[in-house]
Design a protein around this motif. Structure first.
Motif, PDB file in Angstrom:
ATOM      1  N   MET A  78      -2.458  17.340  82.329  1.00  0.00           N
ATOM      2  CA  MET A  78      -1.196  16.343  82.139  1.00  0.00           C
ATOM      3  C   MET A  78      -0.560  15.803  82.627  1.00  0.00           C
ATOM      4  O   MET A  78      -1.076  15.459  83.861  1.00  0.00           O
ATOM      5  CB  MET A  78      -0.169  17.759  82.462  1.00  0.00           C
ATOM      6  N   VAL A  79      -0.234  14.768  81.461  1.00  0.00           N
ATOM      7  CA  VAL A  79       0.321  13.038  82.183  1.00  0.00           C
ATOM      8  C   VAL A  79       1.314  13.432  82.580  1.00  0.00           C
ATOM      9  O   VAL A  79       2.682  14.573  82.160  1.00  0.00           O
ATOM     10  CB  VAL A  79       0.767  12.501  81.155  1.00  0.00           C
ATOM     11  N   ARG A  80       1.638  13.018  84.243  1.00  0.00           N
ATOM     12  CA  ARG A  80       3.343  13.566  84.641  1.00  0.00           C
ATOM     13  C   ARG A  80       4.454  12.669  83.849  1.00  0.00           C
ATOM     14  O   ARG A  80       4.063  11.197  83.771  1.00  0.00           O
ATOM     15  CB  ARG A  80       2.696  11.826  85.988  1.00  0.00           C
ATOM     16  N   ARG A  81       5.210  12.915  84.266  1.00  0.00           N
ATOM     17  CA  ARG A  81       6.112  12.636  83.526  1.00  0.00           C
ATOM     18  C   ARG A  81       6.724  11.406  84.260  1.00  0.00           C
ATOM     19  O   ARG A  81       6.885  11.385  85.953  1.00  0.00           O
ATOM     20  CB  ARG A  81       7.217  13.821  83.573  1.00  0.00           C
ATOM     21  N   VAL A  82       7.768  10.518  84.232  1.00  0.00           N
ATOM     22  CA  VAL A  82       7.919   9.804  84.751  1.00  0.00           C
ATOM     23  C   VAL A  82       9.625   9.770  84.438  1.00  0.00           C
ATOM     24  O   VAL A  82       9.726   9.088  83.174  1.00  0.00           O
ATOM     25  CB  VAL A  82       7.143   8.359  84.878  1.00  0.00           C
ATOM     26  N   PHE A  83      10.869   9.528  85.371  1.00  0.00           N
ATOM     27  CA  PHE A  83      12.213   9.033  84.846  1.00  0.00           C
ATOM     28  C   PHE A  83      12.546   8.209  86.153  1.00  0.00           C
ATOM     29  O   PHE A  83      12.207   7.859  87.334  1.00  0.00           O
ATOM     30  CB  PHE A  83      13.006  10.771  85.385  1.00  0.00           C
ATOM     31  N   ILE A  84      12.750   7.278  85.353  1.00  0.00           N
ATOM     32  CA  ILE A  84      13.388   5.647  85.712  1.00  0.00           C
ATOM     33  C   ILE A  84      15.207   5.338  85.923  1.00  0.00           C
ATOM     34  O   ILE A  84      15.590   5.588  85.305  1.00  0.00           O
ATOM     35  CB  ILE A  84      12.656   4.739  85.189  1.00  0.00           C
ATOM     36  N   LEU A  85      15.548   5.801  87.147  1.00  0.00           N
ATOM     37  CA  LEU A  85      17.083   5.407  87.017  1.00  0.00           C
ATOM     38  C   LEU A  85      17.082   3.316  87.591  1.00  0.00           C
ATOM     39  O   LEU A  85      16.776   3.367  88.254  1.00  0.00           O
ATOM     40  CB  LEU A  85      17.392   6.011  88.179  1.00  0.00           C
ATOM     41  N   PHE A  86      17.602   3.408  86.333  1.00  0.00           N
ATOM     42  CA  PHE A  86      18.061   1.663  86.548  1.00  0.00           C
ATOM     43  C   PHE A  86      19.429   1.509  87.077  1.00  0.00           C
ATOM     44  O   PHE A  86      20.530   2.272  86.462  1.00  0.00           O
ATOM     45  CB  PHE A  86      18.283   1.252  84.689  1.00  0.00           C
ATOM     46  N   ALA A  87      19.137   0.152  88.028  1.00  0.00           N
ATOM     47  CA  ALA A  87      20.168   0.230  88.919  1.00  0.00           C
ATOM     48  C   ALA A  87      20.960  -1.089  89.682  1.00  0.00           C
ATOM     49  O   ALA A  87      19.483  -2.266  90.026  1.00  0.00           O
ATOM     50  CB  ALA A  87      21.111   1.215  90.111  1.00  0.00           C
ATOM     51  N   ARG A  88      21.617  -1.254  89.573  1.00  0.00           N
ATOM     52  CA  ARG A  88      22.010  -2.937  90.660  1.00  0.00           C
ATOM     53  C   ARG A  88      22.282  -2.223  91.553  1.00  0.00           C
ATOM     54  O   ARG A  88      22.825  -1.364  91.910  1.00  0.00           O
ATOM     55  CB  ARG A  88      23.337  -3.249  89.653  1.00  0.00           C
ATOM     56  N   ALA A  89      22.297  -3.266  92.378  1.00  0.00           N
ATOM     57  CA  ALA A  89      21.886  -3.534  94.500  1.00  0.00           C
ATOM     58  C   ALA A  89      23.293  -3.380  94.203  1.00  0.00           C
ATOM     59  O   ALA A  89      23.725  -4.022  94.210  1.00  0.00           O
ATOM     60  CB  ALA A  89      21.102  -4.264  95.006  1.00  0.00           C
ATOM     61  N   PRO A  90      24.136  -2.121  94.884  1.00  0.00           N
ATOM     62  CA  PRO A  90      25.148  -1.651  95.296  1.00  0.00           C
ATOM     63  C   PRO A  90      25.409  -2.793  96.279  1.00  0.00           C
ATOM     64  O   PRO A  90      25.680  -3.343  97.485  1.00  0.00           O
ATOM     65  CB  PRO A  90      25.438  -0.698  95.885  1.00  0.00           C
ATOM     66  N   ARG A  91      26.042  -4.363  95.938  1.00  0.00           N
ATOM     67  CA  ARG A  91      26.541  -5.511  96.653  1.00  0.00           C
ATOM     68  C   ARG A  91      28.170  -5.198  96.142  1.00  0.00           C
ATOM     69  O   ARG A  91      28.831  -5.698  94.606  1.00  0.00           O
ATOM     70  CB  ARG A  91      26.092  -6.472  96.410  1.00  0.00           C
ATOM     71  N   LEU A  92      29.588  -6.258  97.347  1.00  0.00           N
ATOM     72  CA  LEU A  92      30.189  -5.856  96.176  1.00  0.00           C
ATOM     73  C   LEU A  92      30.534  -7.639  95.404  1.00  0.00           C
ATOM     74  O   LEU A  92      30.046  -8.172  95.761  1.00  0.00           O
ATOM     75  CB  LEU A  92      31.396  -6.115  97.468  1.00  0.00           C
ATOM     76  N   GLY A  93      31.278  -6.880  94.321  1.00  0.00           N
ATOM     77  CA  GLY A  93      31.591  -8.381  93.430  1.00  0.00           C
ATOM     78  C   GLY A  93      29.971  -8.538  92.707  1.00  0.00           C
ATOM     79  O   GLY A  93      30.772  -9.364  91.787  1.00  0.00           O
ATOM     80  N   ALA A  94      28.921  -7.266  92.756  1.00  0.00           N
ATOM     81  CA  ALA A  94      28.039  -8.224  91.965  1.00  0.00           C
ATOM     82  C   ALA A  94      27.302  -6.597  90.412  1.00  0.00           C
ATOM     83  O   ALA A  94      26.687  -6.413  90.262  1.00  0.00           O
ATOM     84  CB  ALA A  94      26.949  -8.349  92.626  1.00  0.00           C
TER      85      ALA A  94
END
Length: 197
Positions: free
Chosen positions: A1-17
């Motif tokens: 069975m093919v391994r399922r992949v979940f990708i969580l897309f995120a910006r690095a947590p930086r103030l103002g960014a």
């Protein structure tokens, strides 16, 4: 069975960014607190589920953050590829034959949503989680996918989902439940009123 992949897309947590449109309504520190909390909650919920492998794909590459406190042990953190949003999403998903990708700004996101997304990919070529604003909070693809799945998408508009679906003509597409992502202070107030944030 093919391994399922979940990708969580995120910006690095930086103030103002992070969450700039939200910050316009609640301030940069409030937006950063929201971003950190939703990113950590999603990473914990999805990362502990062994039905799929969870990756956190971060921009900008190499950004420093307190990752040990935000992400559970065992979750791989990878740099987002270069390009506009569509190119980054496509390049992040392309190596995996069965993959889901979601943003980190959906307080209502649950492991059951990810499980439903993978179940849908058992019968469809693509799956989308529609958002209240006309975009989508999740996209998933099986091996049969367009060469350019995100071409011509008007991001951050009410046309984002319909533009993307146009690229999937002739393929089987499934839709999950509708959720609200948080882009503005109004979105956050609506979620709080519904008891979800």
């Amino acid at each position: 069975m093919v391994r399922r992949v979940f990708i969580l897309f995120a910006r690095a947590p930086r103030l103002g960014a992070v969450k700039r449109r939200l910050a316009a309504g609640i301030g940069a520190r409030g937006a950063l607190r929201f971003h950190r909390a939703t990113l950590a909650a999603a990473a914990r919920a999805m990362g502990r589920d062994r039905r799929w492998r969870t990756l956190v794909s971060v921009t900008p590459p190499g950004a420093r953050a307190d990752w040990e406190r935000l992400l559970p042990r065992g979750i791989a953190r990878v740099a987002q590829p270069r390009g506009d949003l569509g190119q980054r999403m496509d390049r992040a998903m392309r190596p995996f034959p069965c993959v889901l990708l979601a943003g980190s700004d959906i307080p209502g996101l649950r492991a059951a949503d990810i499980a439903a997304g993978f179940a849908a990919l058992g019968r469809a070529d693509a799956v989308f989680g529609p958002a209240e604003d006309g975009g989508y909070w999740l996209v998933g693809m099986a091996p049969r996918r367009p060469a350019r799945p995100f071409a011509g998408v008007r991001w951050s508009t009410e046309h984002a989902l319909s533009d993307t679906l146009r690229n999937f003509r002739g393929r089987r597409v499934a839709l999950l439940r509708r959720l609200r992502d948080v882009d503005t202070a109004e979105d956050l107030m609506a979620l709080r009123a519904s008891g979800l944030a």
